[in-house]
Scaffold this active site. Sequence first.
Site, PDB file in Angstrom:
ATOM      1  N   ASN A 140      13.727 -17.336   1.028  1.00  0.00           N
ATOM      2  CA  ASN A 140      13.252 -18.028  -0.228  1.00  0.00           C
ATOM      3  C   ASN A 140      14.257 -18.979  -1.093  1.00  0.00           C
ATOM      4  OD1 ASN A 140      10.952 -16.689   0.403  1.00  0.00           O
ATOM      5  ND2 ASN A 140      10.926 -15.392  -1.339  1.00  0.00           N
TER       6      ASN A 140
ATOM      7  N   GLY B  90       0.697  -1.239   0.124  1.00  0.00           N
ATOM      8  CA  GLY B  90      -0.046  -0.045   0.048  1.00  0.00           C
ATOM      9  C   GLY B  90       1.000   1.216   0.158  1.00  0.00           C
TER      10      GLY B  90
ATOM     11  N   LYS C 291       0.099 -16.964  -9.639  1.00  0.00           N
ATOM     12  CA  LYS C 291       0.600 -16.286  -8.321  1.00  0.00           C
ATOM     13  C   LYS C 291       0.514 -17.084  -7.147  1.00  0.00           C
ATOM     14  CE  LYS C 291       2.965 -12.934  -6.259  1.00  0.00           C
ATOM     15  NZ  LYS C 291       1.897 -11.999  -5.140  1.00  0.00           N
TER      16      LYS C 291
ATOM     17  N   ASN D  88       5.709 -20.090   0.288  1.00  0.00           N
ATOM     18  CA  ASN D  88       4.868 -19.498   1.473  1.00  0.00           C
ATOM     19  C   ASN D  88       5.285 -20.336   2.565  1.00  0.00           C
ATOM     20  OD1 ASN D  88       5.091 -17.343  -0.634  1.00  0.00           O
ATOM     21  ND2 ASN D  88       3.193 -16.216   0.471  1.00  0.00           N
TER      22      ASN D  88
ATOM     23  N   SER E  39       6.323 -13.518   2.588  1.00  0.00           N
ATOM     24  CA  SER E  39       5.379 -12.679   3.684  1.00  0.00           C
ATOM     25  C   SER E  39       4.892 -13.618   4.755  1.00  0.00           C
ATOM     26  CB  SER E  39       4.096 -12.196   2.715  1.00  0.00           C
ATOM     27  OG  SER E  39       3.719 -13.161   2.085  1.00  0.00           O
TER      28      SER E  39
HETATM   29  O1  PAF Z   1       4.306 -13.573  -0.526  1.00  0.00           O
HETATM   30  C1  PAF Z   1       5.660 -13.432  -0.936  1.00  0.00           C
HETATM   31  O2  PAF Z   1       6.583 -13.325  -0.244  1.00  0.00           O
HETATM   32  C2  PAF Z   1       5.807 -13.345  -2.478  1.00  0.00           C
HETATM   33  O3  PAF Z   1       4.606 -13.477  -3.022  1.00  0.00           O
HETATM   34  C3  PAF Z   1       6.730 -14.192  -2.904  1.00  0.00           C
HETATM   35  C4  PAF Z   1       6.761 -14.457  -4.426  1.00  0.00           C
HETATM   36  C5  PAF Z   1       6.505 -15.630  -2.415  1.00  0.00           C
HETATM   37  C6  PAF Z   1       8.300 -13.748  -2.732  1.00  0.00           C
HETATM   38  O4  PAF Z   1       8.653 -13.870  -1.443  1.00  0.00           O
END
Ligand code: PAF
Length: 294
Positions: free
Chosen positions: A195, A12, A177, A185, A247
């Site tokens: 990651n 945001g 996505k 995640n 995230s």
């Molecule tokens: O949610 C996330 O963190 C992102 O969408 C991703 C692509 C997994 C990268 O950290």
Amino acid sequence: MKITVVGAGAVGCLFACQLQEAGHQVHLWTRRTPVTSLSFTALTEQETTYTFASNDPQALTASEMVLICVKAFQVNAAISAIRHYLNAHAIVVVSHNGMGTTADLLQALPHHPLLFATTSQGALKPQQAKIIHTGQGPTFLGALNTAGEQPQLAALFHQATGHCEWQADIHAKLWQKLAINCAINPLTALEQVANGELAASQYRGQLIALCEEIASVMDKEGYPTSVESLMTTVLSVIKATAANYSSMNRDIHHHRQTEIDYISGYLIQCAHQHALSVPNNKALWRAIKQREQV
Ligand code: PAF
């Protein structure tokens, strides 16, 4: 354009600074303390401070476009809080990780042009008034209802936020996505790793099993793909975001609610409707639900 950004999280705030920089009149609407000034660090490391009007019902009513950038599980509460202030013509654009909010949005705002924006831009918000742009990636914009068929808006985002493309079927991009989020995640959250760690051979079998299940559900949903193509995409995102914490990793780390119900949970729900079994995704969903209680 007069724009309200609802939600002052990383995405945001990033959109708010980029839209203001492009000359739009941006107003911020947040649940917590109003945000009036943000220090923005661009990819070039240049720092700029942007100031915003904040939590002003009149500014919300005057907005021609409202961009909702809250977590999927906060969408309903955000809509309830703002809908009575919206002017009848306000365009509403929603952006979040995961899927599963569309039906509620269409029901709550049946007469507004509704759109979804999915972005791969990266941003970090280390402090309340500080936002760092960490990665440039495309944004895809598409309609959720007939009134939302406004392809010209992709040009507005393209000019302000970097590469943005109009999508005739935004759900195709959302499934892509979702596949990435289902694979990366929960695993990075449970293992508390960045990651890039998922590139290690120990995770390869599990990633393939997850992608097999995701491909079977996507096929039934009308978005056919192959396990190979999903694996190629997932591994390229793992590589491109190697140093980042997902995230969900951050949510678990900070003992916050995660978006698991709108990521693996959404996949499981769709699998159930098609009588498909997705045990690997279910195991991750269950493990995250348990960790959320800790
Ligand atoms: O949610 C996330 O963190 C992102 O969408 C991703 C692509 C997994 C990268 O950290």
